[in-house]
Design a protein around this motif. Structure first.
Motif, PDB file in Angstrom:
ATOM      1  N   ALA A  19       0.779  -1.191   0.396  1.00 49.54           N
ATOM      2  CA  ALA A  19       0.360   0.426  -0.327  1.00 49.54           C
ATOM      3  C   ALA A  19       0.985   1.126  -0.443  1.00 49.54           C
ATOM      4  N   ALA A  20       1.961   1.450   0.317  1.00 50.65           N
ATOM      5  CA  ALA A  20       2.885   2.248   0.782  1.00 50.65           C
ATOM      6  C   ALA A  20       4.508   2.401  -0.015  1.00 50.65           C
ATOM      7  N   PRO A  21       4.257   1.425  -1.552  1.00 49.95           N
ATOM      8  CA  PRO A  21       5.686   1.681  -2.016  1.00 49.95           C
ATOM      9  C   PRO A  21       6.759   2.474  -1.866  1.00 49.95           C
ATOM     10  N   THR A  22       7.666   1.657  -1.666  1.00 51.88           N
ATOM     11  CA  THR A  22       9.137   2.910  -2.061  1.00 51.88           C
ATOM     12  C   THR A  22       9.967   3.567  -3.037  1.00 51.88           C
ATOM     13  N   ASP A  23      10.309   4.115  -3.427  1.00 51.88           N
ATOM     14  CA  ASP A  23      10.382   4.950  -4.404  1.00 51.88           C
ATOM     15  C   ASP A  23      11.233   4.679  -5.135  1.00 51.88           C
ATOM     16  N   ALA A  24      11.403   3.970  -6.445  1.00 52.02           N
ATOM     17  CA  ALA A  24      12.064   3.645  -7.472  1.00 52.02           C
ATOM     18  C   ALA A  24      13.441   4.005  -7.445  1.00 52.02           C
ATOM     19  N   ALA A  25      14.740   3.392  -7.309  1.00 54.94           N
ATOM     20  CA  ALA A  25      15.795   3.161  -6.844  1.00 54.94           C
ATOM     21  C   ALA A  25      16.290   4.318  -8.270  1.00 54.94           C
ATOM     22  N   ALA A  26      17.558   4.699  -7.858  1.00 53.76           N
ATOM     23  CA  ALA A  26      18.048   5.751  -9.999  1.00 53.76           C
ATOM     24  C   ALA A  26      17.896   5.352 -10.950  1.00 53.76           C
ATOM     25  N   TYR A  59       4.359  -5.253 -14.731  1.00 51.27           N
ATOM     26  CA  TYR A  59       4.587  -5.663 -13.617  1.00 51.27           C
ATOM     27  C   TYR A  59       4.901  -7.265 -13.398  1.00 51.27           C
ATOM     28  N   PHE A  60       3.878  -8.137 -13.468  1.00 46.31           N
ATOM     29  CA  PHE A  60       3.446  -9.425 -13.636  1.00 46.31           C
ATOM     30  C   PHE A  60       4.367  -9.690 -14.347  1.00 46.31           C
ATOM     31  N   VAL A  61       4.256  -9.725 -16.030  1.00 47.86           N
ATOM     32  CA  VAL A  61       5.423 -10.462 -16.922  1.00 47.86           C
ATOM     33  C   VAL A  61       6.796  -9.983 -16.654  1.00 47.86           C
ATOM     34  N   SER A  88       2.140   3.031 -10.813  1.00 51.41           N
ATOM     35  CA  SER A  88       1.130   2.004 -10.950  1.00 51.41           C
ATOM     36  C   SER A  88       2.753   0.787 -10.640  1.00 51.41           C
ATOM     37  N   LEU A  89       3.911   0.937 -11.788  1.00 52.66           N
ATOM     38  CA  LEU A  89       4.696   0.237 -11.083  1.00 52.66           C
ATOM     39  C   LEU A  89       5.605  -0.124 -10.815  1.00 52.66           C
ATOM     40  N   LYS A  90       5.890   1.093  -9.289  1.00 49.69           N
ATOM     41  CA  LYS A  90       6.221   1.640  -7.948  1.00 49.69           C
ATOM     42  C   LYS A  90       5.234   0.607  -7.219  1.00 49.69           C
ATOM     43  N   TYR A  91       3.933   0.668  -7.469  1.00 47.51           N
ATOM     44  CA  TYR A  91       3.332   0.211  -6.405  1.00 47.51           C
ATOM     45  C   TYR A  91       2.775  -0.944  -6.381  1.00 47.51           C
ATOM     46  N   TRP A  92       3.160  -2.116  -7.108  1.00 44.53           N
ATOM     47  CA  TRP A  92       3.158  -3.196  -7.438  1.00 44.53           C
ATOM     48  C   TRP A  92       4.697  -3.694  -7.419  1.00 44.53           C
ATOM     49  N   SER A  93       5.441  -3.306  -7.301  1.00 46.91           N
ATOM     50  CA  SER A  93       6.745  -4.228  -7.208  1.00 46.91           C
ATOM     51  C   SER A  93       7.547  -3.514  -6.207  1.00 46.91           C
ATOM     52  N   LYS A  94       6.806  -2.485  -5.497  1.00 46.52           N
ATOM     53  CA  LYS A  94       6.648  -2.292  -4.076  1.00 46.52           C
ATOM     54  C   LYS A  94       8.774  -1.307  -4.767  1.00 46.52           C
ATOM     55  N   GLY A  95       8.325  -0.542  -5.578  1.00 48.17           N
ATOM     56  CA  GLY A  95      10.130  -0.355  -6.514  1.00 48.17           C
ATOM     57  C   GLY A  95      11.195  -0.872  -6.608  1.00 48.17           C
ATOM     58  N   GLU A  96      10.686  -2.030  -6.994  1.00 49.37           N
ATOM     59  CA  GLU A  96      11.978  -3.420  -7.438  1.00 49.37           C
ATOM     60  C   GLU A  96      12.637  -3.006  -8.805  1.00 49.37           C
TER      61      GLU A  96
END
Length: 648
Positions: free
Chosen positions: A371-378, A511-513, A542-550
């Motif tokens: 619910a609270a994804p972290t920011d994506a890495a640089a 993200y799922f793919v 959307s990608l940040k949310y589902w992947s938690k920024g990974e």
């Protein structure tokens, strides 16, 4: 503790009995005072209750639209269902407690107390749904069945071989659960493109007043009138050469883009059929991807928006079979819309500690949602050593997803029929816009929450705290649409809702793919990205949310040029030598990518571009190259036309 229900010997007898489906006989249950449980969802109120029939008890089913809550109250009173759990109206009203689940049990608790003088014993929604599904699968012979190629076949599953399975519950939105045992499950993911989306758009585009009317319209329609298929793009000759089916769906509502027709020029039946196929295929595709990630082969579909409808079940079954290459089979449940209410009814007789509530339930969390994804890495520095492998997502009329593992080495993994063509096609019908740019301009000024159903609309102002969903979270795109008059809604709000729903859907599938392929970098390009900041921002979120920024999300700023350069890209695989395609690809892939972080500095200052050119010089160089490449592409087209003519 109250009375428990004796489930032994439960069976379905006879045919359908109205909207609720056939009753379930409970031969060993005493026909005493009735028991009632409710599931108050975003659109419907579902009731399951015990009744006496020839000296035997049976479960009966009823449903009401949530906006007709007073009709539900009158039904409960008329059927004498307030003597629940051994408590009658002659007793103290404080002792009358009805088992209830769904977000509405929190939102409308005061209404039940005011109108009926009863309280609601609130149970967690997902726990109730799982309990209801497990009850049917473990206790009721013939409750599960398949529906493929027009044939319905009952399936019997041994309780010893039931778990684990994937449960896809299609309500206003869609919840996907991995069930590992009785009261043991993981909430894997959800999507806000569900039954509420189909019905909301159905009301706006066909004028239908009920979901059953919408389903009836869809039975008489032809989705190929509005859908773009592979043959429309490639032609029959190319389809034959590539081994493609000419009727494969490429873009839902994709034909609307090039048509001069208005909404009133299309038959409501064809629109309804197109909506049904578009969203049932999408639900099946997401279900396939999730089941693949979890290593599951058994997928059960439930929820109030299936309703035993043949085309709905056929679409889901066909799509799941297609994407899984016949390794997965869709199964459906009788009374699929009442799983939550059945599960709540099963809780009668449990102690307070055994009843899992919204706040107390210890549902196992998973790695697929935050619910609270972290920011994506640089953004990583882009060089030959770390460009590959990546997922290339091309958003055209449809969506293609390609795994690129090296220069000239790539493989198309999957596609989605809900792409830019779907967005623009629906936008033209809903708003009358004449171009994608006009649609984007409308969306910038709109508010999607004017038509989208939120978690707060279902659960109340506190949202769904157990899984961290705030009240403002979208539960069902277009799920708040109540009127069948398109003129009752602002074009700007409809455009904003369209952009929100489909960009988030593309991000979720991507993200799922990527997760399924073990990829951590995704490049987006295509005519429908077009450097539009809001589109890129929504996909990034959307990608940040589902992947938690990974997962790193990168947008190619020169995506409009890639179609031409793609002809050179494919030369190596085609065996054509002498073209220096590698550097061309590399320059395009490295050309000032947009990473969705909205940096304060110009992109050319943030990215470490070796040539250190200015944006203006880079754009001018690409324009010159594009002119040359267009000329080369035109020559190839002429040669292709000549080859076609010779082959006739």
């Amino acid at each position: 503790m109250g009375r428990r229900i004796d489930l032994s010997g439960a069976e379905i007898r006879g045919g359908d009995h109205g909207d609720g489906g056939p009753p379930i006989f409970l031969p060993r249950q005493t026909a005493a005072s009735p028991l009632l449980a409710l599931d108050i969802g975003g659109t419907l109120i579902k009731l399951v209750y015990t009744a006496s029939c020839g000296g035997e008890a049976e479960l009966r089913f009823a449903k009401f639209e949530r906006r007709r809550l007073d009709d539900c109250f009158k039904f409960i009173q008329a059927e004498g269902l307030l003597g629940c759990n051994g408590t009658t109206l002659g007793s103290s009203k404080e002792n009358i407690a009805l088992k209830a689940t769904g977000g509405g049990s929190y939102k409308f608790g005061d209404d039940f107390r005011e109108k009926l003088g009863v309280s609601l014993d609130k149970l967690d929604e997902m726990d109730s749904v799982v309990s209801g599904a497990n009850f049917l699968l473990q206790n009721v012979p013939g409750a599960a069945f398949t529906h493929m190629n027009g044939k319905r076949n009952s399936i019997d599953i041994s309780p010893d071989n039931l778990f684990p399975y994937l449960l896809v519950n299609i309500g206003s939105g869609v919840s996907i659960l991995k069930v590992t045992g009785n009261r043991s499950f993981e909430r894997v993911t959800r999507t806000h493109i569900g039954g509420g989306t189909m019905f909301g758009l159905g009301k706006l585009l066909t004028g239908c007043k009920s979901y059953d009317e919408f389903l009836q319209l869809s039975q008489k329609g032809d989705n190929f009138v509005l859908d773009l298929i592979v043959k429309d793009i490639c032609g029959e000759l190319v389809c034959q050469k590539q081994g493609l089916s000419t009727s494969t769906l490429a873009s839902s509502f994709g034909k609307v883009i090039t048509s001069m027709k208005k909404l009133t020029d299309y038959r409501p039946e064809d629109i309804a059929s197109t909506l049904l196929s578009a969203f049932t295929y999408n639900i099946a595709q997401i279900s396939f991807l999730v089941a693949s990630l979890l290593g599951l082969r058994r997928v059960f579909f439930g929820g109030s928006y299936i309703r035993g409808h043949k085309s709905t079940m056929e679409n889901i079954s066909y799509a799941l079979d297609f994407w899984s290459q016949s390794q997965m089979q869709a199964a459906f449940l009788q009374h699929e819309g009442y799983l939550g209410a059945i599960g709540a009814l099963m809780s009668y007789g449990d102690s307070i500690d055994e009843n899992l509530t919204l706040e107390e339930s210890h549902e196992k969390q998973n790695n697929y949602e935050s619910a609270a994804p972290t920011d994506a890495a640089a953004a990583d520095e882009h060089n030959d050593s770390n460009i590959f492998p990546y997922l290339l997502v091309n958003i055209g009329s449809g969506v293609s997803m390609i795994e690129v593992i090296g220069k000239g080495k790539f493989e198309r993994i999957i596609g989605s029929h809900l792409g830019g063509g779907t967005i623009l096609g629906l936008a033209r019908l809903l708003t009358g816009c004449s171009s994608y740019e006009e649609f984007l301009g409308l969306s910038q000024r709109g508010n999607n929450l004017a038509v989208d159903l939120t978690v707060g609309d279902i659960y109340g102002e506190n949202g769904y705290p157990k899984i961290g969903l705030p009240a403002s979270t979208t539960a069902a795109s277009f799920g708040k649409v109540n009127s069948s008059k398109l003129s009752d809604y602002k074009a700007e709000d409809l455009a904003a809702a369209l952009l929100n729903s489909f960009t988030y859907n593309i991000g979720q599938i991507a993200y799922f793919v990527a997760n399924l392929s073990g990829l951590k970098r995704i490049f987006f390009r295509g005519a429908y990205v077009c450097g539009h900041e809001k589109t890129m921002d929504k996909i990034s979120r959307s990608l940040k949310y589902w992947s938690k920024g990974e997962v790193q999300t990168t947008f190619l700023c020169h995506e409009g040029f890639l179609g031409t350069l793609g002809a050179f890209w494919s030369y190596e695989n085609m065996g054509i030598d002498g073209l220096e395609s590698h550097e061309v690809i590399r320059e395009v892939l490295l050309g000032a990518p947009y990473t969705g972080n909205f940096p304060a500095l110009p992109l050319t200052q943030e990215q470490d571009i070796e040539e250190n050119t200015t944006v203006e010089a880079e754009v001018e160089r690409l324009r010159n190259e594009n002119t040359v490449l267009k000329s080369e592409l035109e020559r190839l087209r002429r040669e292709n036309a000549e080859l076609k003519a010779k082959s006739v």
